[in-house]
Every structure is written in structure tokens, then in C-alpha cells.
Design an enzyme around this catalytic site. Structure first.
Site, PDB file in Angstrom:
ATOM      1  CG  HIS A 156      -1.991   1.005   1.201  1.00  0.00           C
ATOM      2  ND1 HIS A 156      -1.774   2.346   1.339  1.00  0.00           N
ATOM      3  CD2 HIS A 156      -3.323   0.850   1.040  1.00  0.00           C
ATOM      4  CE1 HIS A 156      -2.941   2.988   1.276  1.00  0.00           C
ATOM      5  NE2 HIS A 156      -3.892   2.108   1.096  1.00  0.00           N
ATOM      6  CE  LYS A 214     -11.202   2.923  -9.964  1.00  0.00           C
ATOM      7  NZ  LYS A 214     -11.426   2.745 -11.421  1.00  0.00           N
TER       8      LYS A 214
END
EC number: 4.1.1.31
Length: 930
Positions: A156, A592
């Protein structure tokens, strides 16, 4: 950061259970030490700037100062001073995390000391619930016979802290725990405060971030650090507790034979959109994991050898142990009467030989001995069982139950591979690679032009034979050669470490059966997939896992799965793998694609349909949840999220991704890791064995309501994100998304392709950018409109939603997580980011819509839940907002100012580093930012 406050130290028994004062005292203590270090080491001028920013930020929060005044105050500082201010507030955010974690431990200790029932999310509470349910042994055995809970560690971009920072934070936590235990003399208190000052000074003088872009090798090491920090201690503990509890309650069915918690990883195997993952990287990831596991086992065996000093002149020795000792090659005269030590020395020798075979060298704690290596961890486990049995026969159970038991559990849990490394790649890449392979072999020169049925027929024919379609030296494209090399590296890892080393191959953006069969072909070329023959069944140690990501793909996921299971060869392969088919669900791209509410409902609906499809096909479904840290990517409290799954979706097994700064927040230390792993296991057991949905005969009506709400929410979201002219420009200029891709954050590019389309942007930078700018759009946008339009002024419909909120864990979780996001949003700060948009008309068109939807969502949340505040059901977040959020203000305002300077042409290293520091500081402070 404030003066050092005197702090009364007493027993946890003297502390009111919900009193926040000890937390405030801890924050004042740590903040005071940090402030004095800033003054001493950065100078009085910088200290005054930091203090002025701090007091002004609190004044803004109390509405005593206009935010614009603070923004202008910070806009006047130089780049050098801005970086120092950012460093100060970033360090405070990190120290506030420590204080909050200590406070949670303190509160839990108070509850235990008061004799209160164990709270939800603990295993103790779960056993109480299961006992009350009166479950039959047959039902429990059917559900839990292959139970597995697998947190999968993934890389990440916001987790960029160096190992030194990580270790120093742990040392600060340890010192704070000593202070909190109380009963200290003045001298002991002074010693601990000096230790705190030393550690915090070390932090201040250590760069929080690296100068160069994080490499995958760095990300591999970041993921591995959590094993020594917590996993080696805690994971076997949890597994042992689960095993013992299950066997005590249902002894007749033999549950708990395999470890329940099994760690996974994507770091080094996930190459979806990351061209930096190569065969060498995949091999390095598996080799380093094996090294960490083997070093741990060897170290524990070395300690065990010293501890098992029992003499054959005093204790009775079993024939099996004597044989083990004799075969060890340890003929030292001073140890001839110490069979246990000699036996363990032999185990160390064989394991060292194993390490040399796997790694090419003997790692730490190894020994040199002329002994045969182990073929696998099962052989080592068998030798440890010999030692365990001998100890128990001689009445030394108390010794067998100590380090030896931990070693046995650790070997069973981590084996020689440590954690399973999943492979992942995008289906578009597989199509291109398979087309190239088929063309080179002469099997078919136009695979990409075939329809789905023809692709399935062609791939089925090729898969039915053991004959490979490529050969060494085949003239393939660079992409095909690279992809095949990675899969062959995975095959080498399986050969060296066993099938648990590479358990799954995940197919991103899977939309069809051919997408799944293409992966089977790649696995066959690497020697991992064997189609079998008339006398043998197909076999493959690596599971083929479709990942359904967009809302439309989620809706079609069950059909794709059923179609795949109708292919005879694939159906036989699933049967040979125990009848288990894993399916991964994508929280990030679905969000998204369609927004928060539509994505969450799309996932729930997909799970319901996948459960039904698996039942019709008579296969066991295992779901893998691709959850990110923030709510916009499936984050939020894990316990509640698992309980909110639809009926039949868990079935004793759960895999989920754990990412970035969330890993540190959950697993950096044993107490944190224990609490969070317990929550995962507790929720998995409860969801598998208890009826939690709570809807009864009203389920279909509730589903229909959510169907309608999801359509409305997706429409509102899409109208802004996908259909508003100039929205991409707004996003790129009103957030730091461009800088996320340019400022050496993480090893992975920000986009899958070179494009400006939202659909091609990776979900992490999409969410991270909105989080940094405090809009938090992916965690709420569209929901307010959906509720308002559906209710349409009808109080009876509002009450229907309120009833679902009270009764239905899914709906309650959706609204609770949304409230968490809204509590962390700040449209006043977001408005300052919007001023970075050069086009004033575009800025007003988009930001005004965001503001209106934000207000609408807040109003609808209150109307449905009846909660007066967003944090009414989350007291820990309430404390965090109160204690921590004023310190975010300078970080956000300085980020806006630095972005303005950067985009105006100031490309200095100091400014670039300052922007990255603000991103890191905000990610640390918000704790689940992307």
C-alpha cells in the site's frame, strides 16, 4: 505540542470505564515531550510556528478563528519551515495513535477487572453465544470441517514508514504501558519519561519517509516485519484456542486439525498494473518468506534445546525419543545422558539442511550437521510429537505445554513457507499472452478474434492433454515470456516449499469462463496443472480464483461461475480440490464504478447469488473479500462487516485483504494483533453457525428496497463522476492525485494504463486523493440522494428504512461505516482544495454539487438512524475526533499551499518531500486513508 502535564498514575481499577481523562493525559505527556524536542532541536522560532499553528487550529475548531486566517498564516512560511511544521504534526499523529491504542487496552483491562462479560468480537463472547445456541455436532462439523480465516497482507502506498520508525513506535508503546501499570517510584517514573524522550527524539531525528521510490523488495520486507512483531506470537495462540475450544465442545467430530488462521500475502505475486513484479521478484518473495519462517523455527529450537536438560539418569526415556537422539549425530560426551537436547539438536540439524536446500544457505540459528533435510514440515512436526509424547509419558506435561507446544503450533501454522503468496494478473493480459502462445505453437493464430464459445472449446481441447504448447526458446512477446516466467517461478516455489506456498491465482476483471481457462493454460504450461487421464483426476495445487470487480461483473458473477462449473474438465478439477471454489469480490473498483451504496448492495446481491449457484452445483464456496483500508474500499470494523454478510456466505471460511497503514493499526504489536485476529475468527464462527440476518420473512421485501436504492444511488453517483463534463479535470486539480503518482509513493503506478479515465485509475489513488482532501467522496456520495428520492416525503417509507437499520446488520453496517467517513470529512477544508481548480465555473459546478449531496446525506442519516451525531455508535472515533482532528488542520492547509507552489513551478526537493510528508502524516492520523 503543549507542556508536559503531571499525570497521576494508578491502577486500572481506579479508572472509570469510559473516562477519557487518562487518554488526554497520555496525549499531553507525549505531546509535551515532542514539543520540548522541537524547541531544543529545531529552534525556538520553529517551535513558535508549530505552537501558533496548534493554538490556531484549536481556535478554528472552536469557531473562534476563521480557517482562512490560519491558511494565510501558514501560506507565509518558507518551504523549510513548512516541512518542519509538517514533521511536528505528523509525529504527533503517530504518538496519538500510540495513546489511543494504549487507551483501548486500558479500557479492556478495566472491563475484565470489573468482571463484566467479554464484549462482542472476542472469542470468549463467541463461545458463550455458540453454547447458548445448542448447535448439533453434525451441523458444526459440516460447516467448520475446513475452516480457515486468512488475512492477506498487501502492499500500500501510504505505508512508507521505515523499520526504524516502526520499531521506535513499539518502544514508545512499551514505555507507556509500564507507566500505565502504575505503582512506580519517582525514580522509575523519571527513568521511563527519559526513555520516552530518547525514543521520541530518535523519531524526530529519523526521516519518516524514504528518499527514493519504494521498491517491491522494500514492500516485501515491510510485510514480513509483522511476523516478528506479532504474528509469530499471536497467530499460533489463536489457533490453539480455537482448536481446544472446538474439541472441548464437540469432541466426537475431530475439529481443529488444521490451523484456522493462515496468513497470506500478495506482495511479490500481485502484478496487476505493476510491471515491476517479475519472476525474480516472485522468487524473492517466497524465498524471503521461507527464510523468515525457518529462522524463527530454528531460533525456537535453539531455545528449546537449552531448556530440555532432562537427564536419562533421572527420567524415563521412550524408545522413540532414544532413537531420535541416537540419529541426531550429537555424540558430545557431556550430553550423552541428555536425550532431549540431543534429539532437538538433530531437529536443528535436519532443519538447517532443509534451509540450505531451499535457500542455498543456512540462516540464523542454524547448525552444521551431516543430516538429511526434511521433505516437508509434516516430518518436523512428527519429530516434535515424539518429544511431546515422551515428556507427557514422564509426567512433564507442564514442560510440554510451554515452548515445545508453541514450536509445534508454529510449525503447523507457518510451515516452511510462512504465508501463502497469491498470484494476480488482469484478464486482458492473460488474453494477450494466451493468444501469443497459441499463435507460436500453431494451434490458432487468431484467438483474440474468437467469440466466447469458440474460446472455451479451443481452450478445453488444449487443456485436455498434458502436451505443452510452448518450449524453451519459444519466440514469444516480451509480455508473454515475462508472464510465463512468473508462473514458472511459482511452480519452483511450490516444488521447494509445498502447495501452501502459492495457494491461488486471482484473475482481476474476470468477466467470462475463458478468462478462467486462460489461467488454467498458463498453470499447465508451468507444470502446475495436470489434466489427468482415464485413471487419474485432474490436479492443481493452485486454485483459480475469479475476481468480480465492477458492479456489472458482480451481477454476472454467479452466471460466470455456473458456466465454468459446466465445463467437465474444470468441474473435475474443483472436485479434486475438495469441492471448494474460491471467488474474490472487489470492493474498490465496484465502488469507483458505481458509488458507495450501489457497490455495497451489488456485493451483497452477488454473494447471495454465488451462494445459490454454488449450492446448485454442489460445490463449497469460499469468498475472498478485497477490502481496502478506507470505507470507500470496503474498510470499516471487520467484525461488524463479517456479521453483515448474507446467509451462507461465510461457511467457516473467510479470506480478506489487509493493506498498508491499516496493517500497522491492527497488527503492529501482539495486543493489537490478538484483538483483531480474534475479531476475524469470532465473526467468522458466528456468521457461519448462527442466523444473523434478522430479516426472516421480510428478506425479499428488504432486498427489493435495496435494489431500488442502489439504482438511485448509482444514478446520482454516475451523474457526477462519469457524466459531468470536466469532472476528471476537477478531480486532478482539487486533489493530490497527480502528485500521488509522481512523488515516489509505492512501487505500483497510479493507473493501470496511461490514461485520464476514472475507470483506468487504480482504486487506491482514487480513494487516497479524496481522503487527503477530506471530501471522502467514495464513502458516501449518492447515498443521500437515493434515500431522499426513495422516501419522497413519505414518513412511512422513512420508518421502513429505520426499521431495517435496527434489524438488519448489513444495512446498519452500511450506515455506520458511512457515518465514520462523514465524521472524518470536512467540507470546509475541502473547499480550500477546490480553489486549486483554475476553472472557476468548473470549480463551482462540481464543488457545489458535492456540498449539497454532503448536506443531504447528513440529513438522511439522521432521519433514518435517529442518531444525534455521526459518532453516536462509535465512541472510540468520537474520542479520536475530539483529541486528534484539530492537529490535522495544519497538515491539510500546508498540503494545499505546497500543492499550489508545486503546480506553480516550484519543483524543489524540499517541497516535493514536504508534500509527501503531508500525505504520510494525514494517512497516519486518519488511520484508514486508502
Amino acid at each position: 505540542m503543549g507542556a508536559v502535564a503531571d499525570r497521576k498514575v494508578g491502577s486500572v481499577h481506579d479508572t472509570p470505564r469510559d473516562a477519557p481523562e487518562p487518554l488526554r493525559q497520555d496525549i499531553r505527556l507525549l505531546g509535551g515531550i515532542l514539543g520540548s524536542i522541537v524547541r531544543d532541536h529545531a529552534g525556538e522560532r520553529v517551535f513558535d510556528l508549530v505552537e501558533a499553528a496548534r493554538t490556531s487550529a484549536f481556535a478554528v475548531r472552536r469557531s473562534e478563528l476563521d480557517r482562512q486566517d490560519l491558511a494565510e498564516q501558514l501560506a507565509a512560511v518558507s518551504d523549510d519551515d513548512a516541512v518542519e511544521i509538517v514533521r511536528a504534526f505528523s509525529h504527533f499523529a503517530l504518538l496519538a495513535n500510540v495513546a489511543e491504542d494504549i487507551h483501548r487496552e486500558r479500557r479492556r483491562a478495566v472491563h475484565v477487572a470489573a468482571g463484566e462479560p467479554a464484549p462482542d468480537s472476542t472469542l470468549t463472547a463467541t463461545w458463550r453465544k455458540l453454547d447458548a445456541a445448542g448447535l448439533s455436532a453434525e451441523h458444526v462439523a459440516a460447516v467448520l470441517h475446513d475452516a480457515v480465516v486468512s488475512p492477506v497482507v498487501t502492499a500500500h502506498p501510504t505505508e512508507t514508514r521505515r523499520r526504524t520508525v516502526f520499531d521506535t513506535q513499539s518502544q514508545i508503546s512499551a514505555a507507556m504501558r509500564e507507566i500505565d501499570r502504575g505503582g512506580l517510584t519517582p525514580g522509575e517514573r523519571e527513568r521511563l519519561e527519559q526513555a520516552l524522550r530518547r525514543h521520541i527524539l530518535t523519531l524526530w531525528d529519523t526521516a519518516l519517509i524514504r528518499l527514493s521510490r519504494l521498491r517491491i523488495q522494500d514492500e516485501i520486507e515491510v510485510g514480513l516485519r509483522y511476523y516478528d512483531a506479532a504474528f509469530f506470537e499471536v497467530v499460533p495462540q489463536v489457533n490453539d484456542e480455537v482448536r481446544d475450544a472446538l474439541r472441548a465442545r464437540w469432541p466426537e467430530v475431530g475439529l481443529g486439525g488444521a490451523p484456522t488462521v493462515r496468513m497470506g500475502s500478495w506482495i511479490g505475486g500481485d502484478r496487476d498494473g505493476n510491471p515491476n513484479v517479475t519472476a525474480d521478484v516472485t522468487m524473492r518473495a517466497t524465498q524471503r518468506a521461507a527464510q523468515v519462517a525457518l529462522e524463527h523455527h530454528l531460533g525456537e529450537l535453539a531455545h528449546l534445546e537449552q531448556e530440555l536438560s532432562m537427564s536419562a539418569r533421572i527420567v524415563e526415556v521412550s524408545a522413540e525419543l532414544d532413537l531420535l537422539a541416537s540419529a541426531s549425530g550429537d555424540d558430545a560426551e557431556n550430553r550423552l545422558d541428555e536425550p532431549y537436547r540431543r534429539a532437538v539438536w538433530g531437529l536443528r540439524g535436519r532443519l538447517s539442511a532443509t534451509a540450505r536446500r531451499i535457500l542455498g544457505f543456512v540462516p540464523a540459528h542454524g547448525v552444521t550437521a551431516d543430516l538429511e533435510p526434511y521433505d516437508g514440515p509434516g516430518e518436523l512436526a512428527a519429530d516434535l510429537t515424539v518429544i511431546d509424547t515422551a515428556l507427557r509419558r514422564s509426567g512433564s506435561d507442564v514442560i510440554a505445554d510451554d515452548r515445545l507446544a508453541r514450536v509445534r503450533s508454529s510449525v503447523a501454522t507457518f510451515g516452511f513457507h510462512l504465508s501463502g503468496l497469491d498470484l494476480r494478473q488482469n484478464s486482458d493480459v492473460h488474453e494477450e499472452v494466451v493468444a501469443d502462445m497459441l499463435a507460436w505453437s500453431g494451434v490458432h493464430t487468431g484467438y483474440a478474434d474468437l467469440g466466447e464459445d469458440d474460446r472455451i472449446a479451443l481452450l478445453s481441447d488444449v487443456l485436455a492433454t498434458r502436451r505443452p504448447i510452448t518450449a524453451p526458446g519459444a519466440r514469444l512477446s516480451d509480455l508473454a515470456a515475462k508472464e510465463l516466467a512468473i508462473v514458472r517461478a511459482a511452480a519452483d516455489a511450490v516444488a521447494a516449499l509445498g502447495p501452501d506456498a502459492i495457494p491461488n491465482y486471482v484473475i482481476s476483471m474476470c468477466t467470462s469462463v475463458s478468462d478462467m481457462l486462460e489461467v488454467a493454460l498458463l498453470l499447465k504450461e508451468a507444470g502446475l496443472f495436470d489434466p489427468g487421464d482415464d485413471d487419474t483426476e485432474p490436479s492443481c495445487p493452485v486454485g483459480i480464483v475469479p475476481l468480480f470487480e465492477t458492479i456489472d461483473d458482480l451481477a454476472g458473477g454467479a452466471s460466470t461461475l455456473e458456466a465454468a462449473l459446466r465445463i467437465p474438465l474444470y468441474r473435475r478439477l474443483v472436485a479434486a480440490r475438495g469441492g471448494v471454489q474460491e471467488v474474490m469480490l472487489g470492493y474498490s473498483d465496484s465502488n469507483k464504478d458505481g458509488g458507495y451504496l450501489a457497490a455495497n448492495w451489488g456485493l451483497y446481491r452477488a454473494e447471495l447469488e454465488l451462494v445459490e449457484a454454488a449450492a446448485r452445483a454442489d460445490v463449497r464456496l469460499r469468498l475472498f473479500h478485497g477490502r481496502g483500508g478506507t470505507v470507500g474500499r470496503g474498510g470499516g470494523p471487520s467484525y461488524e462487516a463479517i456479521l453483515a454478510q448474507p446467509p451462507g456466505a461465510v461457511q467457516g471460511s473467510l479470506r480478506l485483504t489487509e493493506q498498508g497503514e491499516v496493517i500497522a493499526a491492527k497488527y503492529a504489536e501482539p495486543p493489537l494483533a490478538r484483538r483483531n485476529l480474534e475479531a476475524l475468527v469470532a465473526a467468522t464462527l458466528e456468521s457461519s453457525l448462527l442466523d444473523l440476518e434478522g430479516l426472516g420473512d421480510d428478506a425479499e421485501e428488504a432486498y427489493a428496497i435495496l435494489d431500488e436504492l442502489a439504482v438511485l444511488a448509482r444514478g446520482a453517483y454516475g451523474d457526477l463522476v462519469h457524466d459531468t463534463p470536466g469532472f476528471v479535470e476537477y478531480f486532478e486539480t482539487a486533489t493530490p492525485v497527480g502528485e500521488i503518482g509522481a512523488l515516489n509513493i509505492g512501487s505500483r503506478p497510479a493507473s493501470r494504463k496511461q490514461t485520464t479515465a476514472i475507470s483506468d485509475l487504480r482504486a487506491i489513488p482514487w480513494v487516497l486523493a479524496w481522503t487527503q482532501s477530506r471530501v471522502m467522496l467514495p464513502g458516501w456520495y449518492g447515498t443521500g440522494t437515493a434515500f431522499e428520492q426513495w422516501i419522497d416525503g413519505d414518513d412511512a417509507k422513512r420508518e421502513r428504512l429505520a426499521d431495517l437499520y435496527r434489524r438488519w446488520p448489513f444495512f446498519r453496517s452500511v450506515l455506520s461505516n458511512m457515518a465514520q467517513v462523514l465524521a472524518k470529512s470536512d467540507l470546509g477544508i475541502a473547499e480550500l482544495y477546490s480553489r486549486l481548480v483554475p476553472d472557476e465555473d468548473l470549480r463551482r459546478r462540481v464543488f457545489d454539487r458535492i456540498t449539497a449531496e454532503h448536506e443531504r446525506t447528513l440529513a438522511m442519516y439522521t432521519a433514518i438512524t435517529g442518531n444525534d451525531t455521526l459518532v453516536a455508535d462509535n465512541p472510540s472515533l468520537d474520542r479520536s475526533v475530539h483529541n486528534r482532528f484539530p492537529y490535522l488542520e495544519p497538515l491539510n492547509l500546508l498540503q494545499v499551499e505546497m500543492l499550489r507552489r508545486y503546480r506553480a513551478g516550484d519543483d524543489s526537493d524540499k517541497l516535493r518531500r514536504g508534500i509527501l510528508l503531508t500525505m504520510n502524516g494525514l494517512a497516519t492520523a486518519l488511520r484508514n486513508s486508502g
